[in-house]
Write a protein that holds these residues in place. Structure first.
Motif, mmCIF file in Angstrom:
data_model
loop_
_atom_site.group_PDB
_atom_site.id
_atom_site.type_symbol
_atom_site.label_atom_id
_atom_site.label_comp_id
_atom_site.label_asym_id
_atom_site.label_seq_id
_atom_site.Cartn_x
_atom_site.Cartn_y
_atom_site.Cartn_z
ATOM 1 N N ARG A 42 0.837 -1.212 0.000
ATOM 2 C CA ARG A 42 0.000 0.000 0.000
ATOM 3 C C ARG A 42 0.866 1.255 0.000
ATOM 4 O O ARG A 42 0.573 2.235 -0.708
ATOM 5 N N GLU A 50 -2.991 -0.856 -5.106
ATOM 6 C CA GLU A 50 -4.430 -0.682 -4.906
ATOM 7 C C GLU A 50 -5.199 -1.989 -4.852
ATOM 8 O O GLU A 50 -6.260 -2.061 -4.242
ATOM 9 N N GLN A 94 -13.481 -3.533 -7.722
ATOM 10 C CA GLN A 94 -13.175 -3.151 -6.354
ATOM 11 C C GLN A 94 -14.415 -3.283 -5.482
ATOM 12 O O GLN A 94 -15.439 -2.653 -5.728
#
Length: 272
Positions: free
Chosen positions: A220, A225, A268
């Motif tokens: 991170r 991501e 996501q």
């Protein structure tokens, strides 16, 4: 208690070391409260012809497509693959990838430089120097894979610890390989690829995820991501195992989302 559990690393009977059909795995996933799975059957490219991986992967993709229809509206089912030895013949690897409609491509490395699956390696008989040489080679190889780039996620980054530390109880500090690991994580992050939190070690002697939270946080920091979560289930009862712990780890590492792939595109998904 997390309710959106997605398991992106599972093996059906189309893997040589797994037990159950895709349909049965899907049934058990629903029972376990899992919302989606990706079937990532093995494809060891160095042994592609000898071990009939063309047939195995063809059947795996067929079974997944059938399961997509059966479980539509109840479970998201994706066709994936776990590729190893991807640099053995890069052109051949590319040809294999072009032949199948994978939703997600995971890369890993199960074999040593000598071609032996480390599952069979008796690390208790290895010298410290031999273990160091192997680990240096392993992370160097994964860096080359990361630079190659035609994949979606890196499976179980610290895989050798499953056997060196977990099975053979040899404590290994990864500090001497930090530069190599950092380069892998940086390359993966900068190229928009994912790393996996593999939860299988939580229920095995290793007692930790692969990688542990330290490297998840570092990924991170380097701008990463995308994180996939995988139980590495080789039987239906293990589907989804440890995924809730991985989601908590992601929160602790500062992530708000995990990643689930469809048609090689990252979706996501909110953790909470």
């Amino acid at each position: 208690m997390f309710i959106n559990l997605f398991d992106s690393h599972t093996h059906s009977e189309n893997s040589f070391d797994a037990s159950h059909s895709v349909t049965f795995m899907c049934e058990k996933a629903i029972e376990a409260g899992v919302s989606g799975i990706c079937v990532t059957d093995h494809c060891e490219l160095k042994d592609y012809e000898k071990d009939r991986y063309e047939m195995r992967i063809t059947q795996s993709v067929f079974d997944v497509n059938k399961a997509k229809r059966i479980f539509n509206g109840r479970l998201a089912v994706m066709a994936g693959v776990e590729l190893s030895d991807v640099l053995y013949d890069r052109q051949f690897t590319e040809r294999v990838l072009s032949r199948f409609p994978f939703d997600m491509v995971m890369v890993s490395q199960h074999n040593s430089a000598q071609g032996e699956d480390i599952y069979f390696s008796n690390f208790s008989e290895w010298t410290a120097g031999e273990i160091d040489e192997y680990l240096s080679w392993y992370f160097s190889y994964l860096l080359q894979v990361a630079e190659w780039g035609n994949f979606d996620t890196v499976g179980h980054l610290t895989y050798p610890l499953r056997y060196i530390t977990g099975t053979h109880k040899i404590q290994v500090g990864l500090g001497r390989y930090e530069d190599q690991i950092d380069q892998i994580l940086r390359t993966v992050a900068q190229t928009g690829r994912a790393i996996e939190i593999n939860t299988s070690g939580l229920s095995q002697p290793l007692g930790d995820t692969m990688p542990g939270i330290r490297y998840v946080k570092r990924y991170r920091e380097l701008g990463g991501e995308y994180i996939t979560l995988g139980s590495d289930a080789h039987s239906a009862d293990a589907v989804g195992r440890g995924i809730d712990a991985a989601m908590q780890m992601l929160l602790d590492a500062g992530f708000s989302y995990f990643t689930f792939y469809k048609q090689r595109q990252p979706l996501q998904m909110k953790i909470i």
